[in-house]
Design a protein around this motif. Structure first.
Motif, PDB file in Angstrom:
ATOM      1  N   ASN A  35     -18.633   7.715  18.619  1.00  0.00           N
ATOM      2  CA  ASN A  35     -17.684   7.029  17.735  1.00  0.00           C
ATOM      3  C   ASN A  35     -17.413   5.615  18.273  1.00  0.00           C
ATOM      4  N   PRO A  36     -17.651   4.588  17.465  1.00  0.00           N
ATOM      5  CA  PRO A  36     -17.453   3.228  17.974  1.00  0.00           C
ATOM      6  C   PRO A  36     -16.004   2.920  18.329  1.00  0.00           C
ATOM      7  N   ALA A  37     -15.068   3.782  17.909  1.00  0.00           N
ATOM      8  CA  ALA A  37     -13.665   3.548  18.270  1.00  0.00           C
ATOM      9  C   ALA A  37     -13.331   4.170  19.632  1.00  0.00           C
ATOM     10  N   ALA A  38     -14.264   4.952  20.195  1.00  0.00           N
ATOM     11  CA  ALA A  38     -13.978   5.630  21.471  1.00  0.00           C
ATOM     12  C   ALA A  38     -14.052   4.641  22.634  1.00  0.00           C
ATOM     13  N   ARG A  39     -13.267   4.924  23.683  1.00  0.00           N
ATOM     14  CA  ARG A  39     -13.197   3.977  24.805  1.00  0.00           C
ATOM     15  C   ARG A  39     -14.296   4.173  25.837  1.00  0.00           C
ATOM     16  N   HIS A  40     -14.968   5.344  25.807  1.00  0.00           N
ATOM     17  CA  HIS A  40     -15.994   5.582  26.830  1.00  0.00           C
ATOM     18  C   HIS A  40     -17.210   4.692  26.585  1.00  0.00           C
ATOM     19  N   ALA A  41     -18.110   4.706  27.550  1.00  0.00           N
ATOM     20  CA  ALA A  41     -19.236   3.765  27.521  1.00  0.00           C
ATOM     21  C   ALA A  41     -20.096   3.946  26.275  1.00  0.00           C
ATOM     22  N   ALA A  42     -20.298   5.208  25.869  1.00  0.00           N
ATOM     23  CA  ALA A  42     -21.146   5.433  24.683  1.00  0.00           C
ATOM     24  C   ALA A  42     -20.476   4.854  23.434  1.00  0.00           C
ATOM     25  N   GLY A  43     -19.160   5.016  23.364  1.00  0.00           N
ATOM     26  CA  GLY A  43     -18.421   4.451  22.233  1.00  0.00           C
ATOM     27  C   GLY A  43     -18.467   2.928  22.257  1.00  0.00           C
ATOM     28  N   GLN A  44     -18.369   2.376  23.437  1.00  0.00           N
ATOM     29  CA  GLN A  44     -18.388   0.916  23.549  1.00  0.00           C
ATOM     30  C   GLN A  44     -19.760   0.348  23.174  1.00  0.00           C
ATOM     31  N   ALA A  45     -20.808   1.092  23.502  1.00  0.00           N
ATOM     32  CA  ALA A  45     -22.160   0.644  23.120  1.00  0.00           C
ATOM     33  C   ALA A  45     -22.279   0.659  21.595  1.00  0.00           C
ATOM     34  N   ALA A  46     -21.725   1.707  20.979  1.00  0.00           N
ATOM     35  CA  ALA A  46     -21.748   1.784  19.504  1.00  0.00           C
ATOM     36  C   ALA A  46     -20.927   0.644  18.907  1.00  0.00           C
ATOM     37  N   SER A  47     -19.800   0.362  19.554  1.00  0.00           N
ATOM     38  CA  SER A  47     -18.926  -0.705  19.057  1.00  0.00           C
ATOM     39  C   SER A  47     -19.624  -2.065  19.110  1.00  0.00           C
ATOM     40  N   ARG A  48     -20.442  -2.259  20.139  1.00  0.00           N
ATOM     41  CA  ARG A  48     -21.170  -3.538  20.229  1.00  0.00           C
ATOM     42  C   ARG A  48     -22.153  -3.683  19.063  1.00  0.00           C
TER      43      ARG A  48
ATOM     44  N   ASN B 233     -19.250   3.921   9.424  1.00  0.00           N
ATOM     45  CA  ASN B 233     -20.576   4.474   9.115  1.00  0.00           C
ATOM     46  C   ASN B 233     -21.605   3.612   9.856  1.00  0.00           C
ATOM     47  N   LEU B 234     -21.699   3.841  11.162  1.00  0.00           N
ATOM     48  CA  LEU B 234     -22.430   2.902  12.012  1.00  0.00           C
ATOM     49  C   LEU B 234     -23.908   2.730  11.638  1.00  0.00           C
ATOM     50  N   PRO B 235     -24.671   3.807  11.401  1.00  0.00           N
ATOM     51  CA  PRO B 235     -26.090   3.576  11.063  1.00  0.00           C
ATOM     52  C   PRO B 235     -26.235   2.679   9.826  1.00  0.00           C
ATOM     53  N   ALA B 236     -25.389   2.920   8.825  1.00  0.00           N
ATOM     54  CA  ALA B 236     -25.479   2.103   7.605  1.00  0.00           C
ATOM     55  C   ALA B 236     -25.058   0.662   7.890  1.00  0.00           C
ATOM     56  N   ILE B 237     -24.040   0.503   8.736  1.00  0.00           N
ATOM     57  CA  ILE B 237     -23.568  -0.852   9.065  1.00  0.00           C
ATOM     58  C   ILE B 237     -24.652  -1.606   9.842  1.00  0.00           C
ATOM     59  N   VAL B 238     -25.288  -0.905  10.760  1.00  0.00           N
ATOM     60  CA  VAL B 238     -26.381  -1.525  11.518  1.00  0.00           C
ATOM     61  C   VAL B 238     -27.509  -1.936  10.562  1.00  0.00           C
ATOM     62  N   GLY B 239     -27.829  -1.062   9.630  1.00  0.00           N
ATOM     63  CA  GLY B 239     -28.857  -1.390   8.627  1.00  0.00           C
ATOM     64  C   GLY B 239     -28.451  -2.582   7.778  1.00  0.00           C
ATOM     65  N   PHE B 240     -27.179  -2.652   7.436  1.00  0.00           N
ATOM     66  CA  PHE B 240     -26.643  -3.768   6.642  1.00  0.00           C
ATOM     67  C   PHE B 240     -26.822  -5.079   7.422  1.00  0.00           C
ATOM     68  N   GLY B 241     -26.506  -5.021   8.728  1.00  0.00           N
ATOM     69  CA  GLY B 241     -26.642  -6.225   9.559  1.00  0.00           C
ATOM     70  C   GLY B 241     -28.079  -6.718   9.591  1.00  0.00           C
ATOM     71  N   VAL B 242     -29.005  -5.788   9.784  1.00  0.00           N
ATOM     72  CA  VAL B 242     -30.422  -6.183   9.835  1.00  0.00           C
ATOM     73  C   VAL B 242     -30.847  -6.723   8.463  1.00  0.00           C
ATOM     74  N   ALA B 243     -30.392  -6.076   7.401  1.00  0.00           N
ATOM     75  CA  ALA B 243     -30.740  -6.543   6.043  1.00  0.00           C
ATOM     76  C   ALA B 243     -30.217  -7.961   5.826  1.00  0.00           C
ATOM     77  N   ALA B 244     -29.013  -8.239   6.327  1.00  0.00           N
ATOM     78  CA  ALA B 244     -28.439  -9.582   6.167  1.00  0.00           C
ATOM     79  C   ALA B 244     -29.255 -10.607   6.944  1.00  0.00           C
ATOM     80  N   GLN B 245     -29.651 -10.209   8.137  1.00  0.00           N
ATOM     81  CA  GLN B 245     -30.437 -11.138   8.954  1.00  0.00           C
ATOM     82  C   GLN B 245     -31.776 -11.440   8.271  1.00  0.00           C
TER      83      GLN B 245
END
Ligand code: PLP
Length: 379
Positions: free
Chosen positions: A30-43, A238-250
């Protein structure tokens, strides 16, 4: 299959699919989580936000991710101040050619007494009438909503002029930019809009993800309350979709003008060659349009009869908006343009993408020639 229904949805780019899969496999925390995995998702979330902001000439903090343009549009309605200075429900001006779901949402709120709605008329070419806008955009109007480009005709709307009228009257401006983003440059900051909506699946991104853009320092209430998106849209991202959106925008930002010119050239050749063989009326042909869109009618042929034949020949197109196709009522957009009901029933929409090649257009013309010859003789 030749696919010319890109205003309904586009094929996700391979780079988008690869980034989404990578995200699903490796960044499911979960990108809202404080642990390292969450922080990687948040990035990754913030990287996508920056990619989108760059395409739109905005700042990352102005981007609120939503489930699509429909949700973003409804959030705009939701955020209106419930009472104006006179104690009345807010006055909303909307063009009569907005997306059908958006018009419906506004009409529902009007019926519930939550707002007062006035429609801005369009001219015969499908452009919002500036004379009417000048008369109707006046002090007391809380928000004006006009799309940047129409999904059925592709006709571009006079946003700069409407923004100036809104500024003078003290009204906010919302622009549904769903169809323009990825097809022509859209500069949110320079547009004069206070709010804008868009959707990833119109620019080779995934479905079910979109964004609401907010002018700097404009506080807008959440439709879904929660901590995410700085309190402007609750729910786990919805991180996978958001990541896809970012790449589509780029990807959309690379060679945007070149891709637009190429599509305009193909679209114009398509219309010219059809007109040489068949009696044609192109809607919105005399005003600036999206480079990828052709909305036309062939003789007196009914759209359903034509589309069935084209599909059997291997060509996919649409009649008016995807959401209203299947229904028997002519498109509200063409009716707003004063097109006669019988004529509107014949309207076909061909919409290209940056993937459409000259060979696709040649094949489409051949399919149309073969499929329509018997009908055109009868027309
Ligand atoms: N606004 C316009 C102009 C559209 O063309 C569409 C899609 O058809 C939408 C809004 C709805 O977008 P979404 O599918 O993301 O809800």
């Amino acid at each position: 299959m030749i696919y010319l229904d890109n205003n309904a949805s586009t094929r996700p780019a391979p780079e988008v699919l690869a980034a989404m899969t990578q995200c699903q496999q490796n960044h499911w925390a979960n990108p809202a989580a404080r642990h390292a995995a969450g922080q990687a998702a948040s990035r990754l979330l913030e990287q996508a936000r920056a990619q989108l902001a760059q395409l739109l000439n905005g700042k990352p903090r102005q981007v609120v991710f939503t489930s699509g343009a429909t949700e973003a549009n409804v959030q705009v309605l939701h955020g209106l101040t419930p009472r104006d200075a006179g104690g009345e429900p807010p006055l909303l001006l909307m063009s009569g050619i907005e997306h059908a779901a958006f018009l419906k949402a506004a009409q529902l709120r009007e019926a519930q007494g939550l707002l007062r709605l006035q429609l801005l008329p369009v001219d015969a070419q499908g452009r919002v009438s500036l004379d009417a806008a000048q008369a109707l955009i006046r002090p007391g109007v809380q928000l004006v909503s006009v799309m940047a480009a129409n999904n059925e005709t592709g006709v571009l709307q006079p946003i700069a002029e409407i923004a100036a009228l809104c500024r003078a009257a003290g009204a906010l401006l919302h622009v549904d930019a769903t169809q323009i983003v990825g097809r022509l440059p859209f500069d949110f900051t320079g547009s004069g809009a206070d709010l804008a909506s868009l959707s990833a699946h119109k620019l080779h991104g995934p479905k079910g993800i979109g964004a609401l853009l907010l002018r700097e320092n404009l506080a807008w209430p959440a439709l879904l309350p929660g901590a995410q998106e700085r309190g402007r849209r609750g729910g786990t991202a919805n991180l996978p979709a958001i990541v896809g959106f970012g790449v589509a925008a780029q990807l959309a930002g690379q060679n945007l003008s070149e891709a637009a010119l190429r599509q305009a050239h193909l679209r114009d050749a398509f219309e010219a060659q059809l007109a040489a063989r068949l009696p044609l009326r192109v809607f919105g042909a005399d005003v600036p349009r999206l480079p990828n869109t052709s909305c036309l009618r062939i003789g007196a042929l009914h759209a359903d009869a034509v589309l069935g034949r084209l599909e059997r020949g291997g060509l996919i197109a649409a009649s008016g908006a995807a959401c209203s196709s299947g229904g028997q009522q002519a498109s509200h957009v063409l009716r707003a343009m004063n097109v006669a009901e019988a004529e509107a029933q014949g309207a076909l929409r061909f919409s290209l993408s940056r993937d459409t090649s000259a060979e696709d257009i040649a094949a489409a013309l051949q399919i149309m020639g073969e499929a329509l010859a018997p009908l055109a003789q009868a027309a």
